[in-house]
Design an enzyme around this catalytic site. Sequence first.
Site, PDB file in Angstrom:
ATOM      1  CG  HIS A 157      -5.719   0.778  -8.625  1.00  0.00           C
ATOM      2  ND1 HIS A 157      -4.473   1.346  -8.675  1.00  0.00           N
ATOM      3  CD2 HIS A 157      -6.116   0.640  -9.910  1.00  0.00           C
ATOM      4  CE1 HIS A 157      -4.137   1.567  -9.942  1.00  0.00           C
ATOM      5  NE2 HIS A 157      -5.121   1.144 -10.711  1.00  0.00           N
ATOM      6  CG  ASP A 365      -4.550   0.922   1.941  1.00  0.00           C
ATOM      7  OD1 ASP A 365      -5.013   1.100   0.806  1.00  0.00           O
ATOM      8  OD2 ASP A 365      -4.127   1.841   2.670  1.00  0.00           O
TER       9      ASP A 365
HETATM   10  P1  ADQ Z   1      -5.520   5.513  -1.977  1.00  0.00           P
HETATM   11  O1  ADQ Z   1      -6.538   4.891  -1.101  1.00  0.00           O
HETATM   12  O2  ADQ Z   1      -5.739   6.925  -2.335  1.00  0.00           O
HETATM   13  O3  ADQ Z   1      -5.342   4.659  -3.341  1.00  0.00           O
HETATM   14  P2  ADQ Z   1      -2.584   5.407  -1.090  1.00  0.00           P
HETATM   15  O4  ADQ Z   1      -1.915   4.374  -1.885  1.00  0.00           O
HETATM   16  O5  ADQ Z   1      -2.263   5.351   0.350  1.00  0.00           O
HETATM   17  O6  ADQ Z   1      -4.129   5.308  -1.185  1.00  0.00           O
HETATM   18  O7  ADQ Z   1      -2.202   6.913  -1.523  1.00  0.00           O
HETATM   19  C1  ADQ Z   1      -2.160   7.365  -2.801  1.00  0.00           C
HETATM   20  C2  ADQ Z   1      -1.410   8.700  -2.882  1.00  0.00           C
HETATM   21  O8  ADQ Z   1      -2.103   9.748  -2.220  1.00  0.00           O
HETATM   22  C3  ADQ Z   1      -0.004   8.681  -2.293  1.00  0.00           C
HETATM   23  O9  ADQ Z   1       0.872   9.119  -3.285  1.00  0.00           O
HETATM   24  C4  ADQ Z   1      -0.045   9.668  -1.122  1.00  0.00           C
HETATM   25  O10 ADQ Z   1       1.128  10.431  -0.965  1.00  0.00           O
HETATM   26  C5  ADQ Z   1      -1.180  10.579  -1.517  1.00  0.00           C
HETATM   27  N1  ADQ Z   1      -1.825  11.152  -0.311  1.00  0.00           N
HETATM   28  C6  ADQ Z   1      -2.576  10.508   0.588  1.00  0.00           C
HETATM   29  N2  ADQ Z   1      -2.983  11.351   1.557  1.00  0.00           N
HETATM   30  C7  ADQ Z   1      -2.444  12.556   1.287  1.00  0.00           C
HETATM   31  C8  ADQ Z   1      -2.484  13.839   1.931  1.00  0.00           C
HETATM   32  N3  ADQ Z   1      -3.160  14.024   3.057  1.00  0.00           N
HETATM   33  N4  ADQ Z   1      -1.810  14.850   1.359  1.00  0.00           N
HETATM   34  C9  ADQ Z   1      -1.123  14.640   0.218  1.00  0.00           C
HETATM   35  N5  ADQ Z   1      -1.046  13.472  -0.436  1.00  0.00           N
HETATM   36  C10 ADQ Z   1      -1.707  12.430   0.082  1.00  0.00           C
HETATM   37  C11 ADQ Z   1      -5.804   3.440  -3.923  1.00  0.00           C
HETATM   38  C12 ADQ Z   1      -5.861   2.217  -3.000  1.00  0.00           C
HETATM   39  C13 ADQ Z   1      -4.472   1.945  -2.409  1.00  0.00           C
HETATM   40  C14 ADQ Z   1      -3.446   1.776  -3.540  1.00  0.00           C
HETATM   41  C15 ADQ Z   1      -3.531   2.937  -4.525  1.00  0.00           C
HETATM   42  C16 ADQ Z   1      -2.672   2.690  -5.756  1.00  0.00           C
HETATM   43  O11 ADQ Z   1      -6.812   2.434  -1.955  1.00  0.00           O
HETATM   44  O12 ADQ Z   1      -4.514   0.753  -1.620  1.00  0.00           O
HETATM   45  O13 ADQ Z   1      -2.151   1.738  -2.972  1.00  0.00           O
HETATM   46  O14 ADQ Z   1      -4.863   3.137  -4.971  1.00  0.00           O
HETATM   47  O15 ADQ Z   1      -3.020   1.490  -6.387  1.00  0.00           O
END
Ligand code: ADQ
Length: 458
Positions: A157, A365
């Site tokens: 991921h 990311d």
């Molecule tokens: P994350 O680093 O967690 O995931 P991201 O893809 O940006 O990153 O977000 C995942 C989810 O978390 C989204 O649905 C978002 O809405 C939610 N989220 C983030 N901050 C939030 C907040 N403050 N309040 C509520 N909801 C929040 C990892 C990798 C990413 C990759 C994903 C999926 O780091 O690059 O896109 O996995 O593979």
Amino acid sequence: MSRLVVVSNRLADPRKSAAGGLAVALGETLKRTGGLWFGWSGKVVENGAAGEGELHVHQAGSVTLAELDLCQEDHDAYYRGYANGVLWPIFHYRLDLAHFESGHLSGYRRVNQLFARKLKALLKPDDLIWIHDYHLIPLAAELRAIGCENRIGFFLHIPLPPQQILAAIPSHEWLMRALFAYDLVGFQTEADLLHFAHYVKAEATAETVGANQFRAFNSTVQAEAFPIGIDVDDFQRLGRAREALETFESTRKEYSRRRLLIGVDRLDYSKGLPQRIKAFRELLQRYPENRHSATLLQVASPSREDVDAYADIQHELESLCGAINGDYGDFDWMPIRYIHRTIARKRLPGLYRACAVALVTPLRDGMNLVAKEFVAAQDEEDPGVLVLSRFAGAAEQLREALLVNPYDISGTAQTIQQALQMSLAERQERHVALLAKVKEFDVHWWCKSFLQKLEHTR
Ligand code: ADQ
């Protein structure tokens, strides 16, 4: 289709939609095949023995959830020490933040062996196994070592960095060799796939034996990019529900005289938050017409707070936001609203829709799903503008966003100004193209294409 077995560090009950798009997408296939989801229970047992853990197996409808407890020593070494202290920073190109301790590597290996042992006892011969993310890279190799012959796929991921960065991990040969125990390895982007190809050719003298098929260590692995998406229909349905509509109305009302910009992130050093805040300060400084108008809502959900680098970034952000509000704010206008909290998923689409611009500017990311959620939540008649880091995996697909280099504070400020001034016609044109891509490559496409490929690999 065979029974699907999903393995990830944490798991979610696929019946609960609050679990998010990934759980919903995997949940569908899990339900259809009467599948099994295996992972850490989230529980740390104080005085447990290293390499041991109790397994709790229960049913969630037709899906079996198998959750394993970890003891303190294993959790510290595997999760905090190696996965989040070595692999997370290095895979995000941050060699400066990695802490190498040999005990952490052996803990990581020990927990992967424990996962393998406990999982093996639950497997059937024709199960299709899908392992997720950097916590579990060696799991297939550990499974193979105890006789598992099932088809096994892996999806990373987070980004895969270039060879020269990977090679800084003291045990990189062992780690990367472990990927050859999989039948299929999936990455988020073509760039990650290229890094993999380059690494295995240079460091393991791998031969290319087919399209993205590599042979080394007496094994052949198929690699491919499968950019992950969101559940667009589900997110848009959420956007039409009461909580999102209320959030939209109340946000619009409260900020009726302002132009809103939004950032939604986990509080993580990879997300480029200090750079984003500095770019916003530069916007106010260089384009004074935005003073008393542009307001940045930055929501950062708490994450891994027991790790030093995370506490540091929190302090840095608080002081940056405080300084900007002090320097530029007025009795009736606060430039930045910084909220250190997780926003309820039901409210997110309403919040995104109330904002004119989204700032999705990670330094690095894997994909970044916030970018895709923002696009899906917009009003097609009057859409907001996405400012997106060129270093987010999503930038490979979302070319019609305004792409920025987040390290370039002044260039980012200029692009934010361009976003705030963009004509309705241009906003609509970009949005149509972005939404088409977000819809085409949604989470169901991702899940289906990975599993189809896995079924036909070998
Ligand atoms: P994350 O680093 O967690 O995931 P991201 O893809 O940006 O990153 O977000 C995942 C989810 O978390 C989204 O649905 C978002 O809405 C939610 N989220 C983030 N901050 C939030 C907040 N403050 N309040 C509520 N909801 C929040 C990892 C990798 C990413 C990759 C994903 C999926 O780091 O690059 O896109 O996995 O593979």
